[in-house]
Each structure stands twice: as structure tokens, then as C-alpha cells.
Motif scaffolding. Structure first.
Motif, PDB file in Angstrom:
ATOM      1  N   TYR A  78      49.623  33.904  43.861  1.00 45.26           N
ATOM      2  CA  TYR A  78      49.382  34.041  42.192  1.00 45.26           C
ATOM      3  C   TYR A  78      47.654  33.206  42.088  1.00 45.26           C
ATOM      4  CZ  TYR A  78      49.831  30.669  38.419  1.00 45.26           C
ATOM      5  OH  TYR A  78      49.713  30.401  36.633  1.00 45.26           O
ATOM      6  N   LEU A 122      54.543  35.761  39.275  1.00 44.22           N
ATOM      7  CA  LEU A 122      54.621  34.890  38.642  1.00 44.22           C
ATOM      8  C   LEU A 122      53.192  34.605  37.303  1.00 44.22           C
ATOM      9  CD1 LEU A 122      55.966  31.815  37.518  1.00 44.22           C
ATOM     10  CD2 LEU A 122      55.150  30.801  39.246  1.00 44.22           C
ATOM     11  N   ASP A 125      53.819  37.150  34.216  1.00 42.13           N
ATOM     12  CA  ASP A 125      54.507  36.570  33.913  1.00 42.13           C
ATOM     13  C   ASP A 125      53.692  35.691  33.014  1.00 42.13           C
ATOM     14  OD1 ASP A 125      57.011  38.439  34.619  1.00 42.13           O
ATOM     15  OD2 ASP A 125      57.774  37.014  35.802  1.00 42.13           O
ATOM     16  N   THR A 126      53.210  34.505  33.497  1.00 41.84           N
ATOM     17  CA  THR A 126      52.998  33.469  33.234  1.00 41.84           C
ATOM     18  C   THR A 126      51.694  33.789  32.347  1.00 41.84           C
ATOM     19  OG1 THR A 126      53.326  32.168  34.521  1.00 41.84           O
ATOM     20  CG2 THR A 126      51.554  30.815  33.439  1.00 41.84           C
ATOM     21  N   TYR A 127      50.668  35.173  32.690  1.00 41.93           N
ATOM     22  CA  TYR A 127      49.561  35.311  31.866  1.00 41.93           C
ATOM     23  C   TYR A 127      49.670  36.757  30.932  1.00 41.93           C
ATOM     24  CZ  TYR A 127      47.256  31.702  33.408  1.00 41.93           C
ATOM     25  OH  TYR A 127      46.282  29.534  34.334  1.00 41.93           O
ATOM     26  N   GLU A 217      44.405  27.455  37.453  1.00 42.76           N
ATOM     27  CA  GLU A 217      44.886  28.352  36.296  1.00 42.76           C
ATOM     28  C   GLU A 217      43.646  28.731  36.309  1.00 42.76           C
ATOM     29  OE1 GLU A 217      47.897  28.665  35.682  1.00 42.76           O
ATOM     30  OE2 GLU A 217      49.120  27.172  36.892  1.00 42.76           O
TER      31      GLU A 217
END
Length: 348
Positions: A78, A122, A125-127, A217
Motif C-alpha cells: 500500500y 487495496l 481500489d481506494t484511489y 495516505e
């Protein structure tokens, strides 16, 4: 009889390079219409447009950039993506695709790489970014990860490091110093564990700091927030090596000076309390810590009313003429020359 801990592990040699790539990437989705072809051919295919193409690459090396004794592989995957997406957002752009290349020694079974790629997926998918390629090879020195991120922005919207002007305001997103202190906590617990492996770490007081280090993040929201505020920064950079290093990059490339105000630096309460516990200066940590992946930018003073009081941003100083130098104004109203004391991978 001792149990073989590796009996359920899958050797990478069983799959071969192409089998491994297919196995690790088969569940990745395509999110961007510009991605005409992702993984699975000789090259990815990306549709070109009137926008500027943004490209950035980072290399992470085990023992230099990460320590697997406390960095879970999923978190590492990540974070490896975040490091690159942050650079795209620092150009005021939108990240769209990534490539991932890894080199691993034979101590890593397939299941370890599945964990690494679960973290990469992940992040995708998140960004909403597309994995479009990469490479895998063997290593004699542990693990190496190279991620390239591609993004886009209208050419008139791209923000460089060299546009800051005298009297511009200096603004930072979020807060500073947490990632560095998270690293200090993890390193301390590692040393305790090495002395007494039965010792169970108590990390409840450091949850924010550890998350800032292990699972940062990227600030995808900042270019969007600035657009909503009708603000185009005059310069921008992400904070990977420490605030002082980054503002010095902007000042050097823009041929200006700056004043940063100590009492304006945004610090989380955990940063303040843990700095005291470690007998460290929280200001120095905010200036030199690095790995916060916040965005540092300058805006014209005319935009003060647009940005003041916004909970996402802190105005921490202003740009000056070049001959005034790059300075920190302390709480006692004394000026100290800023020094680049942040992360340098070539220092011992």
C-alpha cells in the motif's frame, strides 16, 4: 519432531515469471477509460489526449527504506503505491495508472507476495488507479520494489516547484512529524523485542503515529479541494523528505526566500506528547521528519480569504525576496536559517 513451517508455502519457481505475474494481477480492475490495455501484453496501451502526462518513479529497498521486522507486507504494498501517487497529486494532477516491479530473494514464498499485492490492490481500489504492468525478478539482497505512477492534468492546471513569488503564502495540508515519530516508536519496540522476544509491545498511545508510518495516505483530495476553492497554487511539492528540505526545493527553483513560523506548524497531540517522551524537539521533527506525504504549496496573498480557516490547511509562512534567505521564525521571534536535515538515502 519439528514442524516444517514452510510445508504450506508455494515456491515462486513453481509458477515461473509469467505465471507469477498472472497470479498476482488477475484480480486487478481497470478504472480509467484512458487505459486501453493493462497487464498481459508486451506493453500497456494508454490513450493520449490534450492533457499533460505525469510520470513519477520510486524505488524502495529492504534495509534502506523499509524493515520487514515491523512493516507488514500488505502495508508495504500500500505504502509503495502511496509514495508515487503523492508525487502526481503534488503536480495538481489525477493519478490513473501504476506499474510495479519487484525483485525478491528465495526466502519469500508465493504467499508473501500475495500479501504484498493485496496491499497494492487495496491502494488501486481506494484511489481508483489501474495496475498496467511491471516486472518480477530474483534478488540476492532481500526485496526491492519499484513503482511508476502515471497521471494527467490539463496543461494549464499543472503546478511546478518554480512558480513561487515574493509575498505568496506558504500552506501545508494535514499535520507534520507523525510518520517520523511512528518510526521511532517501532524501532524502539524492535530493540526491546530483540532483548526479550516474550515482551508484548503496548502501542495504544501511538496508534496515529504508527499508522502515519506504516499506512500513509496520499492527499488525492487536495487538488480537488483547491479547485473547489478556486485556488491554483503558484508552486507545490509533497513532503517526503521533511518540510525544510521541501520548502528549500521550492525556494531554490523559484529563486525566492521564505519565512516559516514555528508557532504555525500543525502538530497532532500525539506528536507533541511523544516528542516529550523521546526528549525530542517537536519543531525539529516537523521540519526534518519526512514521510508525512502531505502537500506543501504556495498561493498568492490575494487568496488569503479563500483559504484562511479551512480545516484541511495551515498557513505556516510566506515567501520573501531571495536575498532575505530561507528562515524559521521561532516562538521567541528570532530568525534561524533553515537547513535541509531530512531524509537522505545516501547518508550512512
Amino acid at each position: 519432531m519439528l514442524e516444517d513451517k514452510n510445508q504450506d508455502k508455494t515456491s515462486l519457481a513453481e509458477l515461473g515469471e509469467f505465471g507469477l505475474i498472472n497470479h498476482l494481477t488477475k484480480h486487478f480492475k481497470i478504472y480509467n477509460s484512458a487505459t486501453l490495455k493493462g497487464v498481459g501484453d508486451d506493453a500497456a496501451v494508454i490513450s493520449k489526449s490534450e492533457k499533460g502526462l505525469l510520470v513519477t518513479t520510486d524505488l524502495l529497498v529492504e534495509g534502506v527504506h523499509f524493515d520487514l521486522s515491523y512493516m507488514p507486507l500488505k502495508h508495504l504494498g500500500y505504502k509503495a503505491v502511496m509514495v508515487n501517487l503523492s508525487d502526481v497529486y503534488a503536480m495538481n494532477g489525477v493519478a490513473e495508472q501504476i506499474t510495479v516491479s519487484i525483485a525478491v530473494s528465495n526466502r519469500f514464498p508465493l504467499e508473501a507476495l500475495e500479501e504484498l499485492y493485496a496491499g497494492i490492490q487495496l491502494a488501486c481500489d481506494t484511489y481508483k488507479v489501474d495496475l498496467i504492468g511491471g516486472d518480477t525478478t530474483s534478488s540476492t539482497k532481500g526485496m526491492l520494489i519499484s513503482v511508476t505512477a502515471l497521471g494527467a492534468a490539463k496543461k494549464e492546471d499543472i503546478v511546478y516547484r518554480n512558480g513561487a513569488k515574493s509575498t505568496d503564502l506558504i500552506v501545508v495540508s494535514g499535520d507534520l512529524g507523525g510518520a517520523y515519530l511512528g518510526l521511532q516508536v517501532l524501532e524502539r519496540e524492535k530493540q526491546v523485542f530483540q532483548v526479550n522476544p516474550k515482551n508484548q509491545p503496548d502501542l495504544d498511545n501511538y496508534t496515529y503515529l504508527i499508522e502515519r508510518q506504516l499506512k500513509p495516505e496520499a492527499r488525492k483530495d487536495v487538488p480537488e479541494l483547491l479547485k473547489e476553492l478556486d485556488i491554483k497554487p503558484t508552486s507545490m511539492i509533497d513532503i517526503s523528505d521533511g518540510l525544510s528540505s521541501e520548502i528549500m526545493h521550492i525556494c531554490t527553483q523559484s529563486k525566492v526566500g521564505c519565512k516559516i513560523y514555528e508557532d504555525k506548524l500543525p502538530l497532532d497531540p500525539q506528536v507533541i506528547s511523544t516528542s516529550e517522551e523521546f526528549n525530542m524537539d517537536s519543531t525539529m521533527i516537523a521540519l526534518s521528519g519526512g514521510e508525512d506525504y502531505e502537500l506543501l504549496f504556495t498561493v498568492p496573498i490575494a487568496d488569503f480569504d479563500k483559504i484562511k480557516g479551512n480545516p484541511n490547511f495551515s498557513i505556516i509562512g510566506h515567501i520573501t525576496e531571495e536575498n532575505q534567505g530561507m528562515n524559521l521564525v521561532t516562538r521567541a521571534n528570532q530568525e534561524m536559517e533553515l537547513k535541509a536535515q531530512g531524509w537522505n538515502s545516501f547518508k550512512g
